[in-house]
Scaffold this motif. Structure first.
Motif, mmCIF file in Angstrom:
data_model
loop_
_atom_site.group_PDB
_atom_site.id
_atom_site.type_symbol
_atom_site.label_atom_id
_atom_site.label_comp_id
_atom_site.label_asym_id
_atom_site.label_seq_id
_atom_site.Cartn_x
_atom_site.Cartn_y
_atom_site.Cartn_z
ATOM 1 N N ARG A 66 -41.702 2.892 28.341
ATOM 2 C CA ARG A 66 -42.079 2.824 26.928
ATOM 3 C C ARG A 66 -40.898 2.290 26.153
ATOM 4 O O ARG A 66 -39.747 2.486 26.539
ATOM 5 N N GLY A 67 -41.200 1.623 25.051
ATOM 6 C CA GLY A 67 -40.109 1.133 24.230
ATOM 7 C C GLY A 67 -40.601 0.257 23.098
ATOM 8 O O GLY A 67 -41.767 0.299 22.713
ATOM 9 N N ASN A 68 -39.684 -0.540 22.597
ATOM 10 C CA ASN A 68 -39.966 -1.453 21.491
ATOM 11 C C ASN A 68 -40.023 -2.882 22.000
ATOM 12 O O ASN A 68 -39.418 -3.210 23.007
ATOM 13 N N TYR A 69 -40.711 -3.715 21.253
ATOM 14 C CA TYR A 69 -40.715 -5.141 21.547
ATOM 15 C C TYR A 69 -40.618 -5.921 20.244
ATOM 16 O O TYR A 69 -40.933 -5.413 19.175
ATOM 17 N N LYS A 70 -40.170 -7.173 20.394
ATOM 18 C CA LYS A 70 -40.083 -8.075 19.253
ATOM 19 C C LYS A 70 -40.629 -9.427 19.693
ATOM 20 O O LYS A 70 -40.251 -9.939 20.742
ATOM 21 N N ILE A 71 -41.511 -9.988 18.875
ATOM 22 C CA ILE A 71 -42.103 -11.289 19.153
ATOM 23 C C ILE A 71 -41.428 -12.338 18.282
ATOM 24 O O ILE A 71 -41.234 -12.128 17.083
ATOM 25 N N SER A 72 -41.069 -13.450 18.884
ATOM 26 C CA SER A 72 -40.515 -14.593 18.161
ATOM 27 C C SER A 72 -41.188 -15.845 18.705
ATOM 28 O O SER A 72 -40.950 -16.225 19.854
ATOM 29 N N GLU A 73 -42.082 -16.424 17.905
ATOM 30 C CA GLU A 73 -42.917 -17.550 18.311
ATOM 31 C C GLU A 73 -43.751 -17.155 19.522
ATOM 32 O O GLU A 73 -44.671 -16.382 19.399
ATOM 33 N N ASN A 74 -43.439 -17.654 20.727
ATOM 34 C CA ASN A 74 -44.177 -17.297 21.943
ATOM 35 C C ASN A 74 -43.310 -16.514 22.924
ATOM 36 O O ASN A 74 -43.639 -16.407 24.107
ATOM 37 N N HIS A 75 -42.221 -15.966 22.441
ATOM 38 C CA HIS A 75 -41.264 -15.216 23.265
ATOM 39 C C HIS A 75 -41.343 -13.736 22.905
ATOM 40 O O HIS A 75 -41.546 -13.389 21.745
ATOM 41 N N ILE A 76 -41.172 -12.868 23.896
ATOM 42 C CA ILE A 76 -41.150 -11.433 23.658
ATOM 43 C C ILE A 76 -39.884 -10.846 24.260
ATOM 44 O O ILE A 76 -39.494 -11.190 25.384
ATOM 45 N N ASP A 77 -39.217 -9.996 23.500
ATOM 46 C CA ASP A 77 -38.046 -9.247 23.964
ATOM 47 C C ASP A 77 -38.408 -7.770 23.973
ATOM 48 O O ASP A 77 -38.994 -7.259 23.011
ATOM 49 N N TYR A 78 -38.053 -7.100 25.064
ATOM 50 C CA TYR A 78 -38.334 -5.678 25.235
ATOM 51 C C TYR A 78 -37.035 -4.886 25.274
ATOM 52 O O TYR A 78 -36.028 -5.361 25.795
ATOM 53 N N LYS A 79 -37.098 -3.671 24.774
ATOM 54 C CA LYS A 79 -36.011 -2.709 24.960
ATOM 55 C C LYS A 79 -36.687 -1.358 25.161
ATOM 56 O O LYS A 79 -37.302 -0.813 24.242
ATOM 57 N N ASP A 80 -36.578 -0.851 26.395
ATOM 58 C CA ASP A 80 -37.247 0.425 26.637
ATOM 59 C C ASP A 80 -36.424 1.578 26.073
ATOM 60 O O ASP A 80 -35.290 1.396 25.629
ATOM 61 N N ASP A 81 -37.016 2.747 26.076
ATOM 62 C CA ASP A 81 -36.389 3.904 25.433
ATOM 63 C C ASP A 81 -35.109 4.361 26.121
ATOM 64 O O ASP A 81 -34.341 5.127 25.547
ATOM 65 N N THR A 82 -34.843 3.861 27.339
ATOM 66 C CA THR A 82 -33.589 4.195 28.017
ATOM 67 C C THR A 82 -32.501 3.163 27.734
ATOM 68 O O THR A 82 -31.362 3.320 28.148
ATOM 69 N N GLY A 83 -32.871 2.060 27.058
ATOM 70 C CA GLY A 83 -31.902 1.015 26.728
ATOM 71 C C GLY A 83 -32.010 -0.233 27.581
ATOM 72 O O GLY A 83 -31.351 -1.232 27.320
ATOM 73 N N PHE A 84 -32.851 -0.212 28.625
ATOM 74 C CA PHE A 84 -33.050 -1.384 29.486
ATOM 75 C C PHE A 84 -33.731 -2.493 28.696
ATOM 76 O O PHE A 84 -34.630 -2.232 27.905
#
Length: 107
Positions: A66-84
């Motif tokens: 589980r974690g957060n994500y950010k969308i930029s155009e057609n790219h997605i960046d993830y950061k899970d709740d442990t920091g990965f």
């Protein structure tokens, strides 16, 4: 009987440009990324929630990540709740993420 037609190139150019913009919107603009993304075998179920959170199920292990994500155009960046962190790309309605290919689940 004769008919005369006039071509308004200004209007035609605007129509073409607007159609191009509509057809080539990024996934960020359309918000079509929200929902469940699944590998072909169904083992990985990756839900992208509207509030920029994700919840990933692996096999029978619910909420494995589980974690957060950010969308930029057609790219997605993830950061899970442990920091990965990880990332991915949306191409032609498919999510390519960490060596996986995920398809949007139809409702």
């Amino acid at each position: 009987m004769y008919c005369t037609a006039f071509l308004d190139t200004y209007v035609l150019t605007n129509l073409i440009n607007n159609d191009y913009k509509i057809m080539n919107k990024t996934i960020e603009e359309t918000k079509e990324y929200i929902g469940m993304w699944v590998t072909e075998d169904g083992h990985i179920r990756h839900e992208l929630l509207p509030e920029n959170r994700y919840d990933e199920t692996r096999g029978n292990r619910k909420s494995a990540y589980r974690g957060n994500y950010k969308i930029s155009e057609n790219h997605i960046d993830y950061k899970d709740d442990t920091g990965f962190t990880a990332d991915g790309e949306f191409k032609n309605g498919i999510l390519y993420h960490a060596g996986m290919i995920l398809y949007k689940e139809k409702k």
